[in-house]
Structure formats: structure tokens, C-alpha cells
Write a protein that holds these residues in place. Structure first.
Motif, PDB file in Angstrom:
ATOM      1  N   UNK A  83       0.778  -1.181  -0.097  1.00 43.84           N
ATOM      2  CA  UNK A  83       0.080  -0.188   0.077  1.00 43.84           C
ATOM      3  C   UNK A  83       0.803   1.179  -0.033  1.00 43.84           C
ATOM      4  N   UNK A  84       1.974   1.307   0.753  1.00 45.83           N
ATOM      5  CA  UNK A  84       2.758   2.336   0.863  1.00 45.83           C
ATOM      6  C   UNK A  84       3.351   2.608  -0.663  1.00 45.83           C
ATOM      7  N   UNK A  85       3.622   1.500  -1.265  1.00 47.96           N
ATOM      8  CA  UNK A  85       4.449   1.774  -2.693  1.00 47.96           C
ATOM      9  C   UNK A  85       3.276   2.170  -3.623  1.00 47.96           C
ATOM     10  N   UNK A  86       2.021   1.729  -3.288  1.00 52.33           N
ATOM     11  CA  UNK A  86       0.965   2.196  -4.157  1.00 52.33           C
ATOM     12  C   UNK A  86       0.779   3.528  -4.076  1.00 52.33           C
ATOM     13  N   UNK A  87       0.708   4.122  -3.033  1.00 51.24           N
ATOM     14  CA  UNK A  87       0.412   5.526  -2.709  1.00 51.24           C
ATOM     15  C   UNK A  87       1.614   6.613  -3.327  1.00 51.24           C
ATOM     16  N   UNK A  88       2.941   6.209  -3.354  1.00 47.61           N
ATOM     17  CA  UNK A  88       3.929   6.693  -4.067  1.00 47.61           C
ATOM     18  C   UNK A  88       3.888   6.754  -5.488  1.00 47.61           C
ATOM     19  N   UNK A  89       3.340   5.425  -5.979  1.00 47.30           N
ATOM     20  CA  UNK A  89       3.253   5.235  -7.404  1.00 47.30           C
ATOM     21  C   UNK A  89       2.148   6.199  -7.992  1.00 47.30           C
ATOM     22  N   UNK A  90       1.112   6.586  -7.226  1.00 46.05           N
ATOM     23  CA  UNK A  90      -0.035   7.189  -7.617  1.00 46.05           C
ATOM     24  C   UNK A  90       0.612   8.843  -7.594  1.00 46.05           C
ATOM     25  N   UNK A  91       1.160   9.249  -6.537  1.00 48.34           N
ATOM     26  CA  UNK A  91       1.892  10.562  -6.537  1.00 48.34           C
ATOM     27  C   UNK A  91       2.605  10.922  -7.614  1.00 48.34           C
ATOM     28  N   UNK A  92       3.529   9.573  -8.232  1.00 48.38           N
ATOM     29  CA  UNK A  92       4.389  10.035  -9.168  1.00 48.38           C
ATOM     30  C   UNK A  92       3.612  10.302 -10.423  1.00 48.38           C
ATOM     31  N   UNK A  93       2.712   9.331 -10.591  1.00 47.37           N
ATOM     32  CA  UNK A  93       1.596   9.233 -11.755  1.00 47.37           C
ATOM     33  C   UNK A  93       1.058  10.696 -11.775  1.00 47.37           C
ATOM     34  N   UNK A  94       0.767  11.246 -10.692  1.00 45.47           N
ATOM     35  CA  UNK A  94       0.164  12.742 -10.800  1.00 45.47           C
ATOM     36  C   UNK A  94       0.991  13.747 -10.898  1.00 45.47           C
ATOM     37  N   UNK A  95       2.390  13.278 -11.132  1.00 45.63           N
ATOM     38  CA  UNK A  95       3.279  14.413 -11.525  1.00 45.63           C
ATOM     39  C   UNK A  95       4.235  15.155 -10.378  1.00 45.63           C
ATOM     40  N   UNK A  96       3.833  14.588  -9.275  1.00 46.84           N
ATOM     41  CA  UNK A  96       4.390  15.098  -8.082  1.00 46.84           C
ATOM     42  C   UNK A  96       6.099  15.021  -7.953  1.00 46.84           C
ATOM     43  N   UNK A  97       6.727  14.010  -8.696  1.00 45.72           N
ATOM     44  CA  UNK A  97       8.118  13.900  -8.507  1.00 45.72           C
ATOM     45  C   UNK A  97       8.854  14.952  -9.622  1.00 45.72           C
ATOM     46  N   UNK A  98       8.084  15.633 -10.410  1.00 43.33           N
ATOM     47  CA  UNK A  98       8.623  16.650 -11.157  1.00 43.33           C
ATOM     48  C   UNK A  98       9.429  15.616 -12.401  1.00 43.33           C
ATOM     49  N   UNK A  99       9.946  16.452 -13.167  1.00 47.54           N
ATOM     50  CA  UNK A  99      10.919  15.944 -14.365  1.00 47.54           C
ATOM     51  C   UNK A  99      12.153  15.281 -14.303  1.00 47.54           C
TER      52      UNK A  99
END
Length: 319
Positions: A181-197
Motif C-alpha cells: 500500500x505504501x508503494x501504491x500511494x507513492x506510485x500514485x503521486x508519481x503518476x500525478x506528476x509530483x516527482x517532477x521532471x
């Protein structure tokens, strides 16, 4: 149990209604083995001795579909799943539950959808579906033309079906391992563009995370960082103010000014009030699955339908 399909409640074309098939699905899987949807369909057909002339009736506009009867078996199976009388151990595979066996033994072929709707699992499902429909504005306006009426009906149906998928998705997320679940939420925020370029994202070490489950650096130097706490809770386990205060303390420990708290349940009013005053973003279970579907995490597109309209601009050049 009745074995004569002609005694079942039928539509005008003679095909048994999906509600009338509910007890027979339980009957053909009552031995407790895991079976596919196709196996269930065949067993119901054989058990009730439904002729090919009925099974092969298609929707007029969809001649290549499986047919109306097979579709109705699917709807009946869906109702049983919602009521927790059957479970899905894996994709496309079903198994009767202890509650399913109990209901079958108690009611036999008199089991109806109304009885299913009175079960706690079905009641909770309807409540969540109502919340999702309200959030997505799934209220059909009054159409002015026949074309608008069809468009509104289709859009409402698709929205409602997607909300049903979201409910199933949330139930599945609640069953995964906490580390997944922790990995899932990180994947979600990355998919939303929060990790930047050029940023990066990671799940923290569970043995020494200090109340921080995930970290997203939005730039290579880590000057803009989002800290995450993820709690995989069941629906009744509401996140209260103390949990948010604890997360706020963890953020202060790393001199952070931004944090996202994600849960599969919900938040108390006290938790929401404290988070708002401290700039912490809260994402509950319903919002989580809305975002997962919007950004394609854990889901896939089943079908795409095209809707055509007249290109009036094309005809304006007519001589």
C-alpha cells in the motif's frame, strides 16, 4: 431447488431475469471450489436446462456480444459479490463464502435480490456508491431532445459503472499488504506528476521511518520535498486527530512544511480541522480510488465507445 427454467421470472423475450438466477449461481458453486465465470455460466445453463434458443438471443445492436442471458448471469454474480456471498480470490475466479452457503441453505431458490440488499455488505456498498455519485455529480438533468436523453442515460450509466469499479478497487486496496500500500500511494503521486521532471520517489525503511512512509523529491537537489504517511485501514477504522498530530510531529522532525496523509478509510472532523490548520493534505479512501482511476494506477480501460454527431461546419460549404 427448482430445475425448470420456464418457472423463473422472465422478460418479454422469454429470457430469465438476472434476479431469478441468483440462487442458482450459489447452488452450482456450493461445493466451495474456485471456478471461472465461464464455468458458472455453463453450470447454470446445464442445471436449469436452458435451451440454446434462449442462450443465443443477442442484443439487437450488439450481435457479436455473449448474449442477454450470459450478461444477466454476470449481473446476478455481481450482486452476489457485492453482498459478500461470493468472493474473488483472483481475477475472473469466484468462490462461495460461508455467508453464501448460509443464505443458500436458509432460502434456497426463494433467495431474492431484495434479501441481498438487506445484508450489511450490500447496505455499505449502496452508501459508498451514493457518496461517489454525489461527488461525481451523477444526476441526470431533464433532456430537451431524444438525442440528449440517450446521451444523458449513457453517461449516467458509465459514471455509475465506474463508481462501482471504484468501490471494488477500494475493497481490493484494503486487502493488500501494508508495504504494498505504501508503494501504491507513492506510485500514485508519481503518476500525478509530483516527482517532477528529474525528481525521485521512494518508500522509506519500515523499521526506521519515523512516521514517514514515503518521500518524494520534486527536484534533483531535494529542495522541494513531499512527505507521505499511508494507513491501510478498514472502513470503520476512521483516522482521528491524534494520528494527524503524530504525523505533524514527524514532519516537524524533518523540518518539512508539506505532507500528505492517505488512508483507505476516512477522517474524523477533528482530524480534518487540525490538518487544515497545519497545511496537511488528507486523502480518504474514496478520493484515493478516484485518483487511481483518473491517473491509471491499478486499473485498465475495459472498453471505449464512440459517439458520433453531425459536423455542421462541413455542410456549410455546400454550394
Amino acid at each position: 431447488m427448482n430445475k425448470d427454467w420456464k418457472k423463473l421470472k422472465q422478460s418479454a423475450n422469454g429470457i430469465p431475469m438476472n434476479e431469478s438466477l441468483i440462487p442458482y449461481i450459489l447452488e452450482v458453486i456450493k461445493d466451495g471450489e474456485e471456478v471461472t465465470n465461464r464455468v458458472i455460466q455453463k453450470r447454470v445453463i446445464d442445471y436449469l436446462q436452458i435451451p440454446d434458443s434462449i442462450v443465443n438471443i443477442k442484443y439487437p445492436n450488439y450481435p457479436d456480444s455473449d448474449g442477454i442471458f450470459i450478461n444477466r448471469v454476470g449481473w446476478a454474480l455481481s450482486s452476489l459479490y457485492i453482498a459478500s456471498l461470493v468472493e474473488r480470490p483472483k481475477r475472473g475466479v469466484y468462490k462461495i463464502t460461508d455467508d453464501g452457503i448460509s443464505m443458500l441453505n436458509k432460502h434456497g431458490d426463494t433467495l431474492t435480490k431484495r434479501m441481498l440488499e438487506e445484508l450489511p455488505a450490500f447496505i455499505n456498498y449502496k452508501k459508498e456508491l451514493a457518496i461517489r455519485n454525489a461527488r461525481t455529480g451523477n444526476k441526470a438533468p431533464i433532456p430537451e431532445t431524444e438525442q440528449e436523453e440517450v446521451k444523458i442515460e449513457v453517461e449516467s450509466l458509465v459514471t455509475n459503472q465506474n463508481n462501482e469499479v471504484a468501490i471494488e478497487l477500494l475493497d481490493k486496496v484494503r486487502q493488500v499488504d501494508p508495504s504494498f500500500f505504501e508503494k501504491l500511494v507513492v506510485d500514485l503521486l508519481v503518476a500525478m506528476g509530483y516527482s517532477g521532471k528529474n525528481g525521485d520517489a521512494k518508500v522509506t525503511n519500515r523499521s526506521n521511518d519515523g512516521g514517514i512512509d514515503g518521500i518524494i523529491n520534486q527536484d534533483p537537489l531535494g529542495t522541494s520535498t513531499v512527505y507521505i504517511q499511508a494507513k491501510r485501514y478498514m472502513e470503520a477504522n476512521t483516522v482521528g486527530r491524534p494520528a494527524i498530530q503524530s504525523f505533524y510531529g514527524a514532519l516537524a522532525g524533518v523540518n518539512a512544511d508539506r505532507g500528505v496523509f492517505i488512508t483507505t478509510s476516512g477522517f474524523s472532523s477533528g482530524a480534518q480541522e487540525f490538518a487544515k490548520n497545519q497545511g496537511i493534505v488528507l486523502i480518504d479512501g474514496i478520493k484515493l480510488t478516484e485518483l487511481m482511476m483518473q491517473y491509471g494506477v491499478g486499473i485498465e480501460i475495459a472498453k471505449v465507445y464512440k459517439q458520433f454527431r453531425i459536423d455542421n461546419d462541413y455542410f456549410e460549404n455546400e454550394l
